[in-house]
Design a protein around this motif. Structure first.
Motif, PDB file in Angstrom:
ATOM      1  N   TYR A 154       0.828  -1.197   0.000  1.00  0.00           N
ATOM      2  CA  TYR A 154       0.000   0.000   0.000  1.00  0.00           C
ATOM      3  C   TYR A 154       0.871   1.259   0.000  1.00  0.00           C
ATOM      4  O   TYR A 154       0.653   2.195  -0.780  1.00  0.00           O
ATOM      5  CB  TYR A 154      -0.899   0.025   1.241  1.00  0.00           C
ATOM      6  N   MET A 155       1.839   1.275   0.891  1.00  0.00           N
ATOM      7  CA  MET A 155       2.652   2.470   1.104  1.00  0.00           C
ATOM      8  C   MET A 155       3.423   2.866  -0.151  1.00  0.00           C
ATOM      9  O   MET A 155       3.429   4.035  -0.553  1.00  0.00           O
ATOM     10  CB  MET A 155       3.617   2.236   2.262  1.00  0.00           C
ATOM     11  N   VAL A 156       4.072   1.902  -0.786  1.00  0.00           N
ATOM     12  CA  VAL A 156       4.861   2.204  -1.981  1.00  0.00           C
ATOM     13  C   VAL A 156       3.963   2.655  -3.126  1.00  0.00           C
ATOM     14  O   VAL A 156       4.283   3.623  -3.837  1.00  0.00           O
ATOM     15  CB  VAL A 156       5.689   0.974  -2.396  1.00  0.00           C
ATOM     16  N   MET A 157       2.829   2.015  -3.286  1.00  0.00           N
ATOM     17  CA  MET A 157       1.939   2.381  -4.394  1.00  0.00           C
ATOM     18  C   MET A 157       1.351   3.773  -4.204  1.00  0.00           C
ATOM     19  O   MET A 157       1.314   4.575  -5.144  1.00  0.00           O
ATOM     20  CB  MET A 157       0.818   1.347  -4.530  1.00  0.00           C
ATOM     21  N   PHE A 158       0.914   4.106  -2.989  1.00  0.00           N
ATOM     22  CA  PHE A 158       0.320   5.420  -2.770  1.00  0.00           C
ATOM     23  C   PHE A 158       1.385   6.515  -2.721  1.00  0.00           C
ATOM     24  O   PHE A 158       1.129   7.647  -3.118  1.00  0.00           O
ATOM     25  CB  PHE A 158      -0.522   5.417  -1.495  1.00  0.00           C
ATOM     26  N   ALA A 159       2.583   6.187  -2.254  1.00  0.00           N
ATOM     27  CA  ALA A 159       3.678   7.158  -2.308  1.00  0.00           C
ATOM     28  C   ALA A 159       4.051   7.457  -3.752  1.00  0.00           C
ATOM     29  O   ALA A 159       4.325   8.603  -4.115  1.00  0.00           O
ATOM     30  CB  ALA A 159       4.888   6.615  -1.548  1.00  0.00           C
ATOM     31  N   THR A 160       4.049   6.420  -4.599  1.00  0.00           N
ATOM     32  CA  THR A 160       4.354   6.606  -6.018  1.00  0.00           C
ATOM     33  C   THR A 160       3.253   7.399  -6.702  1.00  0.00           C
ATOM     34  O   THR A 160       3.533   8.249  -7.568  1.00  0.00           O
ATOM     35  CB  THR A 160       4.529   5.238  -6.714  1.00  0.00           C
ATOM     36  N   LEU A 161       2.003   7.145  -6.314  1.00  0.00           N
ATOM     37  CA  LEU A 161       0.884   7.919  -6.853  1.00  0.00           C
ATOM     38  C   LEU A 161       1.026   9.390  -6.473  1.00  0.00           C
ATOM     39  O   LEU A 161       0.857  10.287  -7.315  1.00  0.00           O
ATOM     40  CB  LEU A 161      -0.444   7.363  -6.331  1.00  0.00           C
ATOM     41  N   ALA A 162       1.334   9.661  -5.206  1.00  0.00           N
ATOM     42  CA  ALA A 162       1.512  11.042  -4.748  1.00  0.00           C
ATOM     43  C   ALA A 162       2.686  11.703  -5.459  1.00  0.00           C
ATOM     44  O   ALA A 162       2.639  12.885  -5.810  1.00  0.00           O
ATOM     45  CB  ALA A 162       1.732  11.074  -3.233  1.00  0.00           C
TER      46      ALA A 162
END
Length: 248
Positions: A154-162
């Motif tokens: 979750y963290m890596v995907m949403f950080a990449t999205l941001a």
């Protein structure tokens, strides 16, 4: 390589000057002990052991979600603020390629997320051992690490999205808002065949434990493939826009 490491160190120093930088670490230290105390006081039999508490809390449905929010807030403006503060021109006139500059920023995002995760994992485990002890529950360090892995997806995907949204919009507020909205609706389930191709159900790798699946017809291999596709899509889009944007 030395030049790239220098870029990463420079980005880390700039990130550490943000007011939210040390607040995030403080929260990840204090919050697990506060939550552990409240749970132990109100429902002391909810967790049979400290490892069970840690394994549950580090999932995206527990303290792991707060960790994800802090990572989004801390890194969403790593590119956008260069535009809003007018420093992007000075950054790009250096003898470094735009790709190297952006890559150093993304590596810094990952390092920030990793460091927060380590702090949170240690604090949650210590809190669990303090309030619930080490006996019972049948869970151990392996289960805790598994929870950390699930939340890290979750963290890596949403950080990449941001990270991508910061490049596309050049606005810290918008990138945080979009990423937070996506995080909040990530648990939404639509029982339609097309929905398995959407990012959100594929984030929940924990659903595959015990032979389950987020949606009928989905497999672990399929979810990993979809996550890789979205991850590359976010990164490639961000890098392409950053390399082609005129900042004159």
């Amino acid at each position: 390589m030395r030049k790239f490491i220098g870029l990463v160190l420079n980005e880390w120093l700039k990130l550490s000057k943000k007011s939210t930088f040390f607040i995030a670490y403080g929260l990840m230290i204090v919050m697990p002990f506060a939550v552990g105390y409240v749970v132990h006081s109100v429902a002391g039999d909810m967790f049979a052991s400290g490892p069970q508490f840690a394994a549950e809390m580090l999932l995206p449905s527990g303290i792991g979600q707060i960790l994800n929010i802090l990572v989004i807030i801390g890194t969403a403006g790593i590119v956008a603020k260069e535009y809003s503060q007018g420093t992007i021109k000075f950054l790009l006139i250096r003898a470094r390629s735009r790709t190297a500059i952006l890559a150093s920023k993304f590596v810094t995002v990952l390092l920030y997320a990793l460091s927060l995760t380590l702090i949170a994992a240690v604090a949650v485990y210590a809190s669990g051992m303090l309030w619930f002890g080490n006996g019972g529950g049948g869970l151990g360090i392996g289960d805790i690490l598994t929870s950390v892995l699930y939340n890290s997806v979750y963290m890596v995907m949403f950080a990449t999205l941001a990270f991508m949204m910061g490049i596309l919009t050049t606005s810290t507020g918008v990138s945080i808002g979009v990423s937070m909205f996506a995080l909040m609706i990530s648990n939404l389930v639509i029982f339609k065949d097309f929905y398995k191709y959407v990012l959100f159900p594929n984030l929940n790798l924990a659903a595959y434990e015990g032979g389950g699946a987020p949606l009928p017809g989905m497999t672990l291999g399929f979810s990993i493939l979809m996550l890789a596709v979205y991850f590359l899509l976010f990164l490639v889009t961000g890098f392409m826009v950053f390399r082609r944007r005129d900042v004159a």
